[in-house]
Design a protein around this motif. Sequence first.
Motif, PDB file in Angstrom:
ATOM      1  N   HIS A 259       0.834  -1.197   0.000  1.00  0.00           N
ATOM      2  CA  HIS A 259       0.000   0.000   0.000  1.00  0.00           C
ATOM      3  C   HIS A 259       0.878   1.260   0.000  1.00  0.00           C
ATOM      4  N   ARG A 260       1.945   1.216   0.773  1.00  0.00           N
ATOM      5  CA  ARG A 260       2.875   2.354   0.805  1.00  0.00           C
ATOM      6  C   ARG A 260       3.540   2.530  -0.562  1.00  0.00           C
ATOM      7  N   LEU A 261       3.882   1.404  -1.176  1.00  0.00           N
ATOM      8  CA  LEU A 261       4.452   1.452  -2.527  1.00  0.00           C
ATOM      9  C   LEU A 261       3.494   2.181  -3.471  1.00  0.00           C
ATOM     10  N   MET A 262       2.212   1.845  -3.345  1.00  0.00           N
ATOM     11  CA  MET A 262       1.219   2.473  -4.231  1.00  0.00           C
ATOM     12  C   MET A 262       1.184   3.987  -4.017  1.00  0.00           C
ATOM     13  N   LEU A 263       1.176   4.385  -2.747  1.00  0.00           N
ATOM     14  CA  LEU A 263       1.105   5.828  -2.458  1.00  0.00           C
ATOM     15  C   LEU A 263       2.339   6.557  -2.997  1.00  0.00           C
ATOM     16  N   LEU A 264       3.522   5.966  -2.770  1.00  0.00           N
ATOM     17  CA  LEU A 264       4.749   6.615  -3.256  1.00  0.00           C
ATOM     18  C   LEU A 264       4.773   6.669  -4.776  1.00  0.00           C
ATOM     19  N   ARG A 265       4.308   5.588  -5.393  1.00  0.00           N
ATOM     20  CA  ARG A 265       4.291   5.567  -6.860  1.00  0.00           C
ATOM     21  C   ARG A 265       3.308   6.611  -7.390  1.00  0.00           C
ATOM     22  N   GLN A 266       2.170   6.733  -6.712  1.00  0.00           N
ATOM     23  CA  GLN A 266       1.189   7.746  -7.156  1.00  0.00           C
ATOM     24  C   GLN A 266       1.808   9.139  -7.099  1.00  0.00           C
ATOM     25  N   GLY A 267       2.525   9.376  -5.992  1.00  0.00           N
ATOM     26  CA  GLY A 267       3.142  10.697  -5.834  1.00  0.00           C
ATOM     27  C   GLY A 267       4.282  10.933  -6.801  1.00  0.00           C
ATOM     28  N   GLY A 268       4.972   9.867  -7.215  1.00  0.00           N
ATOM     29  CA  GLY A 268       6.202  10.055  -7.989  1.00  0.00           C
ATOM     30  C   GLY A 268       6.124   9.734  -9.459  1.00  0.00           C
ATOM     31  N   ILE A 269       5.010   9.146  -9.896  1.00  0.00           N
ATOM     32  CA  ILE A 269       5.000   8.614 -11.277  1.00  0.00           C
ATOM     33  C   ILE A 269       5.254   9.700 -12.331  1.00  0.00           C
ATOM     34  N   ALA A 270       4.612  10.834 -12.173  1.00  0.00           N
ATOM     35  CA  ALA A 270       4.754  11.871 -13.207  1.00  0.00           C
ATOM     36  C   ALA A 270       6.207  12.340 -13.305  1.00  0.00           C
ATOM     37  N   SER A 271       6.866  12.513 -12.144  1.00  0.00           N
ATOM     38  CA  SER A 271       8.248  12.992 -12.188  1.00  0.00           C
ATOM     39  C   SER A 271       9.213  11.906 -12.618  1.00  0.00           C
ATOM     40  N   ALA A 425      13.183 -21.068  -8.642  1.00  0.00           N
ATOM     41  CA  ALA A 425      14.592 -21.136  -8.238  1.00  0.00           C
ATOM     42  C   ALA A 425      15.493 -20.504  -9.302  1.00  0.00           C
ATOM     43  N   ASP A 426      15.176 -20.824 -10.576  1.00  0.00           N
ATOM     44  CA  ASP A 426      16.018 -20.311 -11.669  1.00  0.00           C
ATOM     45  C   ASP A 426      15.930 -18.794 -11.822  1.00  0.00           C
ATOM     46  N   THR A 427      14.825 -18.201 -11.377  1.00  0.00           N
ATOM     47  CA  THR A 427      14.640 -16.759 -11.591  1.00  0.00           C
ATOM     48  C   THR A 427      14.719 -15.971 -10.281  1.00  0.00           C
ATOM     49  N   ALA A 428      15.099 -16.655  -9.202  1.00  0.00           N
ATOM     50  CA  ALA A 428      15.130 -16.000  -7.879  1.00  0.00           C
ATOM     51  C   ALA A 428      16.032 -14.764  -7.882  1.00  0.00           C
ATOM     52  N   HIS A 429      17.072 -14.783  -8.733  1.00  0.00           N
ATOM     53  CA  HIS A 429      17.992 -13.635  -8.765  1.00  0.00           C
ATOM     54  C   HIS A 429      17.324 -12.373  -9.309  1.00  0.00           C
ATOM     55  N   LEU A 430      16.130 -12.501  -9.875  1.00  0.00           N
ATOM     56  CA  LEU A 430      15.453 -11.323 -10.440  1.00  0.00           C
ATOM     57  C   LEU A 430      14.636 -10.558  -9.402  1.00  0.00           C
ATOM     58  N   VAL A 431      14.600 -11.089  -8.173  1.00  0.00           N
ATOM     59  CA  VAL A 431      13.815 -10.403  -7.142  1.00  0.00           C
ATOM     60  C   VAL A 431      14.481  -9.072  -6.806  1.00  0.00           C
ATOM     61  N   SER A 432      13.659  -8.030  -6.768  1.00  0.00           N
ATOM     62  CA  SER A 432      14.170  -6.742  -6.289  1.00  0.00           C
ATOM     63  C   SER A 432      13.093  -6.111  -5.423  1.00  0.00           C
ATOM     64  N   ASP A 433      13.421  -4.999  -4.806  1.00  0.00           N
ATOM     65  CA  ASP A 433      12.493  -4.380  -3.863  1.00  0.00           C
ATOM     66  C   ASP A 433      11.941  -3.094  -4.480  1.00  0.00           C
ATOM     67  N   PRO A 434      10.732  -3.137  -5.024  1.00  0.00           N
ATOM     68  CA  PRO A 434      10.203  -1.946  -5.695  1.00  0.00           C
ATOM     69  C   PRO A 434       9.952  -0.787  -4.743  1.00  0.00           C
ATOM     70  N   LEU A 435       9.802  -1.094  -3.454  1.00  0.00           N
ATOM     71  CA  LEU A 435       9.578  -0.021  -2.486  1.00  0.00           C
ATOM     72  C   LEU A 435      10.879   0.771  -2.288  1.00  0.00           C
ATOM     73  N   ALA A 436      11.984   0.032  -2.119  1.00  0.00           N
ATOM     74  CA  ALA A 436      13.284   0.704  -1.988  1.00  0.00           C
ATOM     75  C   ALA A 436      13.578   1.504  -3.251  1.00  0.00           C
ATOM     76  N   LEU A 437      13.190   0.933  -4.384  1.00  0.00           N
ATOM     77  CA  LEU A 437      13.435   1.570  -5.677  1.00  0.00           C
ATOM     78  C   LEU A 437      12.704   2.912  -5.780  1.00  0.00           C
ATOM     79  N   ILE A 438      11.427   2.921  -5.441  1.00  0.00           N
ATOM     80  CA  ILE A 438      10.668   4.177  -5.582  1.00  0.00           C
ATOM     81  C   ILE A 438      11.126   5.183  -4.518  1.00  0.00           C
ATOM     82  N   GLU A 439      11.519   4.663  -3.356  1.00  0.00           N
ATOM     83  CA  GLU A 439      12.039   5.582  -2.330  1.00  0.00           C
ATOM     84  C   GLU A 439      13.307   6.248  -2.856  1.00  0.00           C
TER      85      GLU A 439
END
Length: 454
Positions: A259-271, A425-439
Amino acid sequence: MVNPEHLAAVMAVATGGAVALPYSVTGLRYLTVDADRRAVMRRGWFIRATWRRTAARIGLVQTDHAAKVGADIPLAGELRRSSDKPRVLIPRIAVRVEAWGLRIDVRTVGRIGLGELQAASSYLADAWRVPQVRVEQDRPGVVRLRALLRDPLTVPTRYEPDASAPVDLASWPVGRDADGQEVTIRSSGVSGVVLAGLAGFGKTSFLNTRFCQLAPSPAVQFVLIDGKGGPDYDDLFARAWLYSKDDLDQVHAVLSKVHRLMLLRQGGIASVLGVKNVWHLGPSEAWPLVVVVVDEAHTFFNETKTDKARDKVTGEITRMVEELVRKGRNVGIQTILATQKATGDAIPTRIRDNCQAAVSFAQRTSEASVAALGADIAEYPEAHPRRLQHPDYIGVASMVVEGRPGFTLVRTPRTEDDTAARLAADTAHLVSDPLALIEYQTRGLHAVEDDTAA
Ligand SMILES: Nc1ncnc2c1ncn2[C@@H]1O[C@H](COP(=O)(O)OP(=O)(O)OP(=O)(O)O)[C@@H](O)[C@H]1O
Ligand SMILES: [Mg+2]
């Protein structure tokens, strides 16, 4: 007594299929094909040979009103010759053998068209001794009937991941329809999906397939919540940004982050992206599509009315899911809610009504089908989830497909647990944290703004 179908077969073989029964398949071919195909061919000959009689009995005939005046009704005392009788028009047909049965193209005549053939479809099925006759308009003047000897939807299929195929995030291939056509529903701009159906009819397998389709893309992050609390998702957690089983507080914590990710993305998407809707560009590694799967979702929406603390958490979970579904569309958050509970309150209506897609496997009651798919399903008995209660229909779901009228039944492929586990297992390395990213993305932005100010 001689079976007319066999008689038609013997005649066709004896004459090479060409003289007595002039259609595309020949008696010679009959001798070279397998038993299933022969049965279809025999039925085709039977349908062709008995068509005039069948049409007359079912009322798919009409007198030729264009005949000369007075031809229909003899004048008093008028003696009529047999040649004066009004002409009876019988629609012409062309019969073709297909993998699952017969395709019969009927040329419309007078007032015999799509509606009349649709109304007659169950009588035709009885006359032709087939389980089902489907009717559709092929082109002006031609109505296409499909006499299915076996329902192709009852044949299970299996999903095999194709590592080399590019992942298309905008669409969602769901399976094949009764004619073997690939069916795809929209994924772009979809923030909510309801997935319903009786226990054991394929919901989790359907979600596994979707997981496998998306997991190879670095532009997708998963949030996996399993309300059943069993081992179904254990192997998939490796490829998830966040995950939880049925622990209410843990689920609350996970959804709070989304939910926090959504709020941050809403605030930041245009920029950050320069657009107000991520689907205009498509999700990317820098702005991944976040797919939130909540299996057995009803677990988290039920209020106890006795345990106040628990109900408070449930209330907050409900509010967060509702907002994710209602506002997640533009910012690339897609919530998929699966439930086996058949009552209307399994998923609160204010959440359900905001979901753009609904998929239902078998249901026991009309109420449950309406709760999953909406009231319109009552008008489409052919695609009704109640029809799917037989074990042969495990993995078959009813859904709305853009560009097609009404509802479509789709055979979804089965994904083996091992397949999904290996892919996770084969794609586990693709996990990232979108919340950290938008922050980071939005912090960077403020820093630039601060610099400019200074
Ligand atoms: N698409 C499919 N094709 C063929 N068989 C399937 C398919 N999907 C599921 N099955 C079979 O049905 C079983 C139950 O499927 P699944 O666990 O997906 O059901 P479910 O709807 O999630 O049930 P529940 O509500 O109990 O969680 C699977 O173990 C598998 O044997
Ligand atoms: Mg399940």
